[in-house]
Structures are given as structure tokens and as C-alpha cells.
Design a protein around this motif. Structure first.
Motif, mmCIF file in Angstrom:
data_model
loop_
_atom_site.group_PDB
_atom_site.id
_atom_site.type_symbol
_atom_site.label_atom_id
_atom_site.label_comp_id
_atom_site.label_asym_id
_atom_site.label_seq_id
_atom_site.Cartn_x
_atom_site.Cartn_y
_atom_site.Cartn_z
ATOM 1 N N PHE A 75 0.825 -1.215 0.000
ATOM 2 C CA PHE A 75 0.000 0.000 0.000
ATOM 3 C C PHE A 75 0.855 1.259 0.000
ATOM 4 C CE2 PHE A 75 -3.273 -3.019 1.418
ATOM 5 C CZ PHE A 75 -4.251 -2.701 0.492
ATOM 6 N N LEU A 76 2.040 1.213 0.605
ATOM 7 C CA LEU A 76 2.975 2.329 0.468
ATOM 8 C C LEU A 76 3.369 2.518 -0.991
ATOM 9 C CD1 LEU A 76 5.496 2.101 3.469
ATOM 10 C CD2 LEU A 76 4.000 4.020 2.901
ATOM 11 N N THR A 77 3.550 1.393 -1.695
ATOM 12 C CA THR A 77 3.915 1.439 -3.110
ATOM 13 C C THR A 77 2.783 2.034 -3.949
ATOM 14 O OG1 THR A 77 5.297 -0.534 -2.822
ATOM 15 C CG2 THR A 77 4.695 0.057 -5.078
ATOM 16 N N ILE A 78 1.555 1.596 -3.690
ATOM 17 C CA ILE A 78 0.395 2.108 -4.438
ATOM 18 C C ILE A 78 0.262 3.615 -4.258
ATOM 19 C CG2 ILE A 78 -2.129 2.069 -4.548
ATOM 20 C CD1 ILE A 78 -2.011 -0.909 -3.916
ATOM 21 N N ILE A 79 0.515 4.089 -3.024
ATOM 22 C CA ILE A 79 0.425 5.520 -2.747
ATOM 23 C C ILE A 79 1.558 6.294 -3.419
ATOM 24 C CG2 ILE A 79 0.550 7.257 -0.913
ATOM 25 C CD1 ILE A 79 -0.745 5.181 0.942
ATOM 26 N N SER A 80 2.764 5.702 -3.429
ATOM 27 C CA SER A 80 3.955 6.412 -3.909
ATOM 28 C C SER A 80 4.140 6.337 -5.419
ATOM 29 C CB SER A 80 5.212 5.839 -3.228
ATOM 30 O OG SER A 80 5.106 5.912 -1.828
ATOM 31 N N LEU A 81 3.565 5.318 -6.068
ATOM 32 C CA LEU A 81 3.801 5.117 -7.500
ATOM 33 C C LEU A 81 3.369 6.312 -8.358
ATOM 34 C CD1 LEU A 81 4.883 3.204 -9.622
ATOM 35 C CD2 LEU A 81 2.610 2.130 -9.740
ATOM 36 N N PRO A 82 2.191 6.909 -8.127
ATOM 37 C CA PRO A 82 1.835 8.084 -8.938
ATOM 38 C C PRO A 82 2.844 9.221 -8.817
ATOM 39 C CG PRO A 82 -0.097 7.261 -7.777
ATOM 40 C CD PRO A 82 1.083 6.512 -7.226
ATOM 41 N N LEU A 83 3.405 9.399 -7.625
ATOM 42 C CA LEU A 83 4.422 10.447 -7.447
ATOM 43 C C LEU A 83 5.681 10.119 -8.235
ATOM 44 C CD1 LEU A 83 5.456 13.015 -6.106
ATOM 45 C CD2 LEU A 83 6.093 11.639 -4.103
ATOM 46 N N LEU A 84 6.085 8.857 -8.247
ATOM 47 C CA LEU A 84 7.269 8.446 -9.018
ATOM 48 C C LEU A 84 7.049 8.678 -10.512
ATOM 49 C CD1 LEU A 84 10.074 7.083 -9.054
ATOM 50 C CD2 LEU A 84 8.902 4.879 -9.239
ATOM 51 N N LEU A 85 5.864 8.311 -11.012
ATOM 52 C CA LEU A 85 5.557 8.523 -12.429
ATOM 53 C C LEU A 85 5.505 10.014 -12.765
ATOM 54 C CD1 LEU A 85 2.769 5.803 -12.889
ATOM 55 C CD2 LEU A 85 5.183 5.659 -13.542
#
Length: 355
Positions: A37-47
Motif C-alpha cells: 500500500f505504500l507502493t500504491i500511494i507512492s507510484l503516482p508520485l514516481l511517475l
């Protein structure tokens, strides 16, 4: 035995085995789910950083520094306040015993006779404080897995950018191959973002209320409200118990009533009025399913399962809706609004028929 009955029995047996395995491996699954869930939250920011011309590794480093900083700030705040609160527990227990004794004497003056031992059993200070400390220690125990969670998070977010291409390759670039993946990530991300915003607002308001009242450890209770507000239906109720008890111990029934009314007001405005309007169409789950999922995931994975019960059930519902053989389960989990929309689609589609 018919083929359908045999398949139903096999599916039920497989479900029981999977659930039993998850419960047995909860100590490993919980950190993994938190990392997911940390990944799901952070992925849009990385993209978003990649679109701004920042390479993947520097962007990941920026996100990792932010996540680690926030995580350790949380550990520091909760750990420090929890240690101070634990040291003060004996004093609070003694004060609660005194209050129970005073209440017994007050009732006796009005001719209401109650066995003192029964009254002390109902409001047992030891049990009440043990419940508070065990809840806080349970949440603090999750924070001890920081290194494992962050390590999983790094590998997951590095892998996450390539998942869509892998799904396209597995399904041979079929039309709609990424529908479920996009629906799960978008739905869960939206839910977690809105819930985090409303929970933070609730926590800040409760912190200010307790600070003004002079109740001990307001930052601890504000953080507890923020975390437990992710638990649907009962989270805000659980979070209110320790501060109300502490107000009773410190200042008496009048201030405890003020604290209780403050919690009720804040949770009604944010939880019952503001949050549903921001959430819009909601999470796509019926209220009964939300409550059952809370009990189920809490039993399987403990306190973290209760925190993540809604996004986990949302993801399962979306995945089940993809296949015709399991779509009926998705409809059972869904809200009445979604079922009505589905029936309307059946009626409008060519050949759709509703008896």
C-alpha cells in the motif's frame, strides 16, 4: 455428486486452506501488505517525477527519503509518548479506583444499592488500562518492522513500473487487459488519499481539543485518532475511549463529558458529512460487507488487517468482477447502487434480460 457441487466443495476447501495459511503467516504478510500500500500511494508520485524529466533512481531516492522521514517521525512521536504514558498507568489506575469508589458512595446516598465488587468489576481499572496499553503496543509493534517494510517497499516500487507491461504480455495484449489493474490501483489510491486527508484533519482537531483541555499526552491521542480512523465503523469509537477515560481521571465527569461531546462533534462533521461528500460514489461496498470485512481481516491479520480491511476487500471485489464465474461474488460484495447500475446495463445491452 454432481460436478458443480464437487467444484463448490473444492473451492470452499481451497479458500479455508488459503485463509488458514494467511493467518499462520500473518507476521510476514502484514509487513508485505503495508509495503504494497505504500507502493500504491507512492507510484503516482514516481511517475509524475519521471514525466518532469527526473530519472527513476533519483526519483525513487526522493520518495524513499520522504517515506523514511515520515515513518521515523511517527515512530519517534508514538514511541516517546507511549513510554511516558506507560509509566503513568499505575497513577491512572489508582485514580480510577478512587472515582469508582466515589460513584458507589454517591449512588448509596440516593438509596441505589449496588455491590461494590460488581461495580469495580464493570469498571476494572486494570482491565481498562490493559486494553489501552495493549492497543497502543500492538500498533507500536508494527512500527518495529520498519526495516523489513521499507526493504520490501524499495523492491516493490522498482518492480511496479513494469507490472503493466508484464500483464499485457501475459494476456497477449488483449483489449482491456489492464482494466482490473488500473481499477484496483486507482480505487485504492483514491480511497487511501481521501481517508488519509480526513483522518489527518480529525487527528489535528482532536489534538487541539485535548491540548486546550489540558489532557495528558494530546499528541499521542491525536496520532491514535489518525491511525484508528482508517478502521471503518468502530475505529473512531475505539480512539475516543482512552482520552475520555483520561479526562475522567484528571478532571472528573464534567470534562470527560466535554471530551466525549468533542469527539462526537468532530467525527459527525468529518466522518458523516464531509467524508461521504468527498468520497462521492463511495468505495463500492455495501455497509454490511464493510463491517464483515473489518471482522474477517482483523481476525486473519490483526490490527493492521482492520486498518486495511476496506482496500483489501475493494481489491478482491474488483478482481472477482473480471471473470464471469466469480462475478456473482463481486455483486454480492457491491453496494445496492452498483447492482442497480449492473441491472440497467443488462436491460440496455442487446439480448440482456431481467426476469
Amino acid at each position: 455428486m454432481t460436478s458443480n457441487r464437487r467444484n463448490a466443495l473444492m473451492n470452499t476447501a481451497a479458500f479455508v486452506v488459503v485463509v488458514a495459511g494467511m493467518k499462520a503467516a500473518a507476521s510476514l504478510i502484514v509487513p508485505f501488505l503495508l509495503a504494497v500500500f505504500l507502493t500504491i500511494i507512492s507510484l503516482p508520485l514516481l511517475l509524475w517525477l519521471e514525466k518532469r524529466g527526473i530519472p527513476e533512481l533519483p526519483g525513487l531516492l526522493v520518495i524513499l527519503i520522504g517515506v523514511v522521514g515520515l515513518w521515523f517521525l511517527l515512530v519517534l512521536l508514538i514511541g516517546t509518548a507511549l513510554g511516558d504514558f506507560t509509566q503513568s498507568v499505575p497513577f491512572y489506575q489508582e485514580r480510577l479506583r478512587t472515582i469508582v469508589g466515589d460513584a458507589w458512595s454517591w449512588l448509596a446516598t440516593y438509596g441505589i444499592t449496588i455491590e461494590r465488587s460488581m461495580l469495580e468489576g464493570i469498571f476494572d481499572p486494570g482491565k481498562i488500562m490493559k486494553l489501552v496499553t495493549s492497543t497502543l503496543n500492538g500498533l507500536g509493534g508494527v512500527l518495529k518492522n520498519t526495516f523489513l517494510i521499507l526493504l520490501m517497499f524499495v523492491f516493490l516500487i522498482l518492480e511496479a513500473t513494469g507490472i503493466p507491461e508484464k500483464m499485457l504480455a501475459i494476456r497477449r495484449n488483449e483489449k482491456g487487459s489492464l482494466n482490473s489493474y488500473s481499477a484496483i490501483t486507482t480505487g485504492v489510491n483514491r480511497y487511501l488519499a481521501i481517508k488519509a486527508m480526513t483522518s489527518l484533519t480529525t487527528g489535528v482537531l482532536i489534538y487541539l481539543l485535548l491540548r486546550i483541555q489540558g489532557i495528558d499526552f494530546p499528541i499521542l491521542w491525536g496520532m491514535l485518532v489518525f491511525i484508528l480512523n482508517f478502521i471503518p465503523n468502530i475505529g473512531s469509537l475505539i480512539a475516543a475511549v482512552p482520552p475520555v477515560l483520561l479526562a475522567l481521571v484528571q478532571f472528573g465527569p464534567a470534562q470527560a463529558t466535554v471530551t466525549m461531546l468533542g469527539f462526537l462533534t468532530v467525527n459527525t462533521i468529518i466522518g458523516s458529512i464531509l467524508e461521504p461528500r468527498i468520497m462521492g460514489k463511495g468505495v463500492g461496498l455495501s455497509p454490511l460487507v464493510v463491517f464483515i470485512s473489518l471482522l474477517f481481516w482483523g481476525w486473519v491479520l490483526g490490527p493492521v488487517g482492520m486498518l486495511l480491511s476496506v482496500p483489501l476487500t475493494m481489491a478482491a471485489k474488483i478482481a472477482l468482477s473480471e471473470h464471469e464465474s466469480t462475478r456473482w461474488i463481486s455483486l454480492l460484495l457491491g453496494s445496492n447502487r452498483e447492482v442497480s447500475i449492473y441491472l440497467q446495463q443488462l436491460q440496455t445491452n442487446e439480448g440482456g434480460k431481467v426476469d
